[in-house]
Write an enzyme that holds these catalytic residues in place. Structure first.
Site, PDB file in Angstrom:
ATOM      1  N   SER A 178      -4.425   1.969  -7.326  1.00 32.93           N
ATOM      2  CA  SER A 178      -4.004   3.157  -8.335  1.00 32.93           C
ATOM      3  C   SER A 178      -4.449   3.047  -9.475  1.00 32.93           C
ATOM      4  O   SER A 178      -4.980   2.108 -10.118  1.00 32.93           O
ATOM      5  CB  SER A 178      -2.444   2.960  -8.282  1.00 32.93           C
TER       6      SER A 178
ATOM      7  N   CYS B  54      -4.590  -2.781  -6.821  1.00 31.33           N
ATOM      8  CA  CYS B  54      -4.869  -2.981  -5.562  1.00 31.33           C
ATOM      9  C   CYS B  54      -6.374  -3.362  -5.070  1.00 31.33           C
ATOM     10  O   CYS B  54      -6.703  -4.101  -4.072  1.00 31.33           O
ATOM     11  CB  CYS B  54      -4.203  -2.486  -4.388  1.00 31.33           C
TER      12      CYS B  54
ATOM     13  N   SER C 107       0.957   9.342  -5.611  1.00 34.14           N
ATOM     14  CA  SER C 107       0.388   8.233  -5.288  1.00 34.14           C
ATOM     15  C   SER C 107      -0.347   8.440  -3.713  1.00 34.14           C
ATOM     16  O   SER C 107      -1.293   7.787  -3.379  1.00 34.14           O
ATOM     17  CB  SER C 107       1.262   6.871  -5.371  1.00 34.14           C
TER      18      SER C 107
ATOM     19  N   LYS D  39      -1.383   7.336   8.129  1.00 40.29           N
ATOM     20  CA  LYS D  39      -1.801   8.710   7.345  1.00 40.29           C
ATOM     21  C   LYS D  39      -3.055   8.776   6.911  1.00 40.29           C
ATOM     22  O   LYS D  39      -4.081   9.682   7.001  1.00 40.29           O
ATOM     23  CB  LYS D  39      -0.868   8.834   5.907  1.00 40.29           C
TER      24      LYS D  39
ATOM     25  N   HIS E   5      -6.038  -0.429   3.029  1.00 37.80           N
ATOM     26  CA  HIS E   5      -4.914  -0.933   2.009  1.00 37.80           C
ATOM     27  C   HIS E   5      -3.553  -0.373   2.582  1.00 37.80           C
ATOM     28  O   HIS E   5      -3.518   0.535   2.855  1.00 37.80           O
ATOM     29  CB  HIS E   5      -5.406  -0.726   0.686  1.00 37.80           C
TER      30      HIS E   5
ATOM     31  N   THR F 264       9.166  -1.138  -0.532  1.00 38.21           N
ATOM     32  CA  THR F 264       8.005  -1.213  -0.361  1.00 38.21           C
ATOM     33  C   THR F 264       7.256  -2.474  -1.178  1.00 38.21           C
ATOM     34  O   THR F 264       6.012  -2.447  -1.758  1.00 38.21           O
ATOM     35  CB  THR F 264       6.968  -0.038  -0.581  1.00 38.21           C
TER      36      THR F 264
ATOM     37  N   ASN G  10       4.331  -4.889   0.833  1.00 42.97           N
ATOM     38  CA  ASN G  10       2.915  -4.697  -0.137  1.00 42.97           C
ATOM     39  C   ASN G  10       2.541  -6.050  -0.730  1.00 42.97           C
ATOM     40  O   ASN G  10       3.435  -6.654  -1.589  1.00 42.97           O
ATOM     41  CB  ASN G  10       3.148  -3.756  -0.845  1.00 42.97           C
TER      42      ASN G  10
ATOM     43  N   GLU H  39      -2.803  -8.254  -9.947  1.00 45.41           N
ATOM     44  CA  GLU H  39      -2.380  -7.355 -10.986  1.00 45.41           C
ATOM     45  C   GLU H  39      -0.830  -7.835 -11.217  1.00 45.41           C
ATOM     46  O   GLU H  39      -0.069  -7.160 -11.766  1.00 45.41           O
ATOM     47  CB  GLU H  39      -2.237  -5.762 -10.660  1.00 45.41           C
TER      48      GLU H  39
HETATM   49  P1  HMG Z   1      10.875   8.018  -0.278  1.00 47.10           P
HETATM   50  O1  HMG Z   1      11.147   9.439  -1.140  1.00 47.10           O
HETATM   51  O2  HMG Z   1      11.641   6.809  -0.262  1.00 47.10           O
HETATM   52  O3  HMG Z   1      10.498   8.409   1.270  1.00 47.10           O
HETATM   53  O4  HMG Z   1       9.427   7.511  -0.753  1.00 47.10           O
HETATM   54  P2  HMG Z   1      10.642   9.762   2.049  1.00 47.10           P
HETATM   55  O5  HMG Z   1      11.735  10.703   1.802  1.00 47.10           O
HETATM   56  O6  HMG Z   1       9.186  10.464   1.703  1.00 47.10           O
HETATM   57  O7  HMG Z   1      10.417   9.374   3.509  1.00 47.10           O
HETATM   58  C1  HMG Z   1       9.398   8.422   3.995  1.00 47.10           C
HETATM   59  C2  HMG Z   1       9.154   8.906   5.421  1.00 47.10           C
HETATM   60  O8  HMG Z   1       9.977   8.701   6.096  1.00 47.10           O
HETATM   61  C3  HMG Z   1       8.719  10.347   5.476  1.00 47.10           C
HETATM   62  O9  HMG Z   1       7.791  10.389   6.453  1.00 47.10           O
HETATM   63  C4  HMG Z   1       9.984  10.677   6.122  1.00 47.10           C
HETATM   64  O10 HMG Z   1       9.917  11.950   7.135  1.00 47.10           O
HETATM   65  C5  HMG Z   1      10.392   9.417   7.110  1.00 47.10           C
HETATM   66  P3  HMG Z   1       6.410  11.268   6.174  1.00 47.10           P
HETATM   67  O11 HMG Z   1       7.012  12.691   6.011  1.00 47.10           O
HETATM   68  O12 HMG Z   1       5.996  10.586   5.082  1.00 47.10           O
HETATM   69  O13 HMG Z   1       5.698  11.206   7.407  1.00 47.10           O
HETATM   70  N1  HMG Z   1      11.926   9.314   7.412  1.00 47.10           N
HETATM   71  C6  HMG Z   1      12.369   8.880   8.544  1.00 47.10           C
HETATM   72  N2  HMG Z   1      11.683   8.503   9.808  1.00 47.10           N
HETATM   73  C7  HMG Z   1      12.461   7.950  10.901  1.00 47.10           C
HETATM   74  N3  HMG Z   1      13.834   7.967  10.716  1.00 47.10           N
HETATM   75  C8  HMG Z   1      14.485   8.496   9.759  1.00 47.10           C
HETATM   76  C9  HMG Z   1      13.815   8.733   8.565  1.00 47.10           C
HETATM   77  N4  HMG Z   1      13.948   9.402   7.231  1.00 47.10           N
HETATM   78  C10 HMG Z   1      13.038   9.615   6.582  1.00 47.10           C
HETATM   79  N5  HMG Z   1      15.722   8.208   9.832  1.00 47.10           N
HETATM   80  C11 HMG Z   1       7.472   6.423  -0.954  1.00 47.10           C
HETATM   81  C12 HMG Z   1       8.470   6.784  -0.068  1.00 47.10           C
HETATM   82  C13 HMG Z   1       6.329   5.737  -0.193  1.00 47.10           C
HETATM   83  C14 HMG Z   1       7.001   7.430  -1.892  1.00 47.10           C
HETATM   84  C15 HMG Z   1       8.107   5.261  -1.776  1.00 47.10           C
HETATM   85  O14 HMG Z   1       8.573   4.114  -0.894  1.00 47.10           O
HETATM   86  C16 HMG Z   1       7.451   4.758  -2.829  1.00 47.10           C
HETATM   87  O15 HMG Z   1       7.144   5.153  -3.869  1.00 47.10           O
HETATM   88  N6  HMG Z   1       6.598   3.441  -2.588  1.00 47.10           N
HETATM   89  C17 HMG Z   1       5.385   2.937  -3.616  1.00 47.10           C
HETATM   90  C18 HMG Z   1       4.535   3.717  -3.969  1.00 47.10           C
HETATM   91  C19 HMG Z   1       3.463   3.591  -2.778  1.00 47.10           C
HETATM   92  O16 HMG Z   1       3.537   2.747  -1.922  1.00 47.10           O
HETATM   93  N7  HMG Z   1       2.451   4.611  -2.907  1.00 47.10           N
HETATM   94  C20 HMG Z   1       1.258   4.441  -1.701  1.00 47.10           C
HETATM   95  C21 HMG Z   1       0.065   4.900  -2.196  1.00 47.10           C
HETATM   96  S1  HMG Z   1      -0.693   4.437  -3.750  1.00 47.10           S
HETATM   97  C22 HMG Z   1      -1.089   2.660  -3.179  1.00 47.10           C
HETATM   98  O17 HMG Z   1      -1.221   2.401  -2.099  1.00 47.10           O
HETATM   99  C23 HMG Z   1      -1.235   1.566  -4.344  1.00 47.10           C
HETATM  100  C24 HMG Z   1      -0.254   0.637  -4.686  1.00 47.10           C
HETATM  101  O18 HMG Z   1      -0.515  -0.183  -3.518  1.00 47.10           O
HETATM  102  C25 HMG Z   1      -0.419   0.267  -6.025  1.00 47.10           C
HETATM  103  C26 HMG Z   1      -1.750  -0.543  -6.419  1.00 47.10           C
HETATM  104  O19 HMG Z   1      -2.749  -0.117  -6.211  1.00 47.10           O
HETATM  105  O20 HMG Z   1      -1.532  -1.517  -7.149  1.00 47.10           O
HETATM  106  C27 HMG Z   1       1.196   1.312  -4.345  1.00 47.10           C
END
Ligand code: HMG
Length: 404
Positions: A312, A115, A205, A246, A237, A156, A280, A83
């Site tokens: 996605s 992906c 996502s 998760k 993935h 990521t 990633n 992609e």
């Molecule tokens: P965010 O808002 O930065 O993070 O977004 P958060 O506030 O949700 O925190 C993440 C986790 O860290 C949480 O844990 C917090 O509690 C924890 P959870 O509730 O999830 O269990 N946390 C801590 N832990 C330990 N010590 C601390 C601490 N502080 C917080 N001090 C997000 C995170 C993944 C949403 C962001 O990085 C993002 O948007 N990433 C890109 C999207 C993505 O990867 N999505 C995955 C599913 S989609 C997919 O897999 C397809 C993809 O690969 C694309 C494709 O297909 O081409 C993305």
């Protein structure tokens, strides 16, 4: 009729970039707690491409050892999933075909569905080999994950290419026929043609991924795929490695066998070694999880593995495979560890400078400095054409972080 022989992954090799940004360095500038990166999302480092690296150079680098081991004479098809396409018309695999010196009597195409694309390529490849078991198919999964600076997605990012040789009588994993499929039109992550970085609704996502996992699992069972008790380990993935935790929790609950956190950690641990320090790699991520598992666990002979592929947008597939007895002799553990060890750490300013470098769109001649540690490089962009070459051998010193 073709013989009913096992078909699957005969060889698996991956490559990554020559630069790496640690999440400690990133956290020092974003102000995030390091625990959020290391434990909350489960990422420690991410690969960053040097100026003369892209999906073509990584893919060629990943496949060269496969050609050295098996030759190219039986390859009739090259499927390139990405992609991070470099051209709207010409398939990236044609450049790789040229760099690797593959014979002309080969079909080469590019596939895209976020992906998930490489899993489609793998399934198409098994069908081609089923039709003629003397033929080999070379499958690529190559991507560079890029989000906007200063966004939650930034932590990521990553980059890698996996190359897989699909054959009859595979040395690593036989791919089983039943597959669970799931497609749902959702705007969780996308990248319009005019953008170099992805747009994402992070929280949506995560939900879309888990919904697709349950949907694909139910379809897998409806098509007589093995029950959860018969699956030794599931490779997911991994957009970030905590996602695999998760996902595994969700799968066990969906399958009616919920487990505690320690059990889930234990099940996922052998699949995350590479992804937590590469980041990633989109299409390649699932197959880096497989490489990690096969290299980590030496007791998988004859075991059934599960695979969950998510792209996605969204398309997902749950399928299984049988590990070939004696698989350890076909692994590339040392080469994979060397590919990671040869990366040069960069500081935050260098990362930011590389990230914001504008693409060369004026049609002029742009010679690119030699920065890669890989075997192939993007030498120049001239008249809107990308010119690749084998990288000259370099000495021990490596100016990878000199810019630009
Ligand atoms: P965010 O808002 O930065 O993070 O977004 P958060 O506030 O949700 O925190 C993440 C986790 O860290 C949480 O844990 C917090 O509690 C924890 P959870 O509730 O999830 O269990 N946390 C801590 N832990 C330990 N010590 C601390 C601490 N502080 C917080 N001090 C997000 C995170 C993944 C949403 C962001 O990085 C993002 O948007 N990433 C890109 C999207 C993505 O990867 N999505 C995955 C599913 S989609 C997919 O897999 C397809 C993809 O690969 C694309 C494709 O297909 O081409 C993305």
């Amino acid at each position: 009729m073709p013989a009913d022989r096992p078909i699957g992954i005969h060889d698996l090799s991956f490559s990554t970039t020559s630069l790496v940004l640690t999440h400690a360095e990133l956290a020092a500038h974003t102000g995030a707690a390091l625990g959020k990166y290391h434990h909350g999302i489960g990422q420690k480092e991410m690969s960053v491409p040097a100026v003369d690296e892209d999906i073509v150079t990584m893919a060629a680098d990943a496949a060269a050892p496969i050609i050295e081991r098996h030759g190219a004479g039986r390859i009739r098809t090259v499927l390139f999933a990405t992609e991070t396409s470099i051209d709207q018309s010409k398939a990236a695999g044609v450049y790789v075909h040229s760099l690797l010196g593959l014979p002309p009597n080969v079909r080469v195409v590019e596939l895209k569905q976020a992906c998930y694309g490489a899993t489609a390529a793998l399934q198409f490849a098994t069908a081609l080999v089923h039709r003629d078991p003397t033929q080999h198919v070379l499958v690529f999964a190559a991507d560079i994950a890029r989000y906007e600076l200063d966004t939650p997605g930034e932590a990521t990012q990553g980059a890698a290419a996996a190359a897989m040789l699909i054959t009859a009588e595979p040395a690593l994993v036989e791919i089983n026929a039943p597959s669970g499929l799931f497609t749902h039109d959702v705007m969780d992550f996308w990248r319009p043609n005019h953008r170099t970085t992805a747009l994402v609704d992070g929280k949506k996502s995560l939900t879309a991924y888990l919904t697709a996992l349950a949907g694909a699992w139910h379809d897998h069972r409806a098509h007589h795929g093995p029950p959860i008790e018969e699956i030794h380990t599931v490779c997911y993935h991994q957009p970030f490695t905590r996602m695999a935790h998760k996902a595994h929790r969700h799968l066990l609950e969906t399958a009616g066998t919920p487990a505690d956190t320690a059990t889930i950690e234990h099940a996922v641990a052998p699949t995350i070694r590479y992804n937590e320090i590469i980041g990633n790699s989109y299409t390649a991520s699932l197959y880096l999880a497989l490489a990690a598992l096969l290299e980590e666990d030496d007791k998988l002979d004859g075991r059934t593995l599960g695979f969950f592929s998510y792209g996605s947008g969204s398309v997902a597939e749950f399928f299984t495979g049988q590990v070939t007895p004696g698989y350890r002799t076909a692994l590339r553990t040392r080469a994979h560890r060397e590919a990671i060890a040869r990366r040069s750490p960069i500081d935050y300013d260098t990362y930011r400078r590389l990230h914001t470098q504008p693409p060369h769109t004026d049609g002029g001649r742009h010679a690119l400095p030699h920065r890669t540690r890989g075997r192939y490089r993007l030498a120049e962009i001239h008249d809107h054409q990308r010119i690749y070459e084998p990288a000259p051998t370099r000495g021990e010193t490596h100016p990878a972080t000199e810019g630009p």
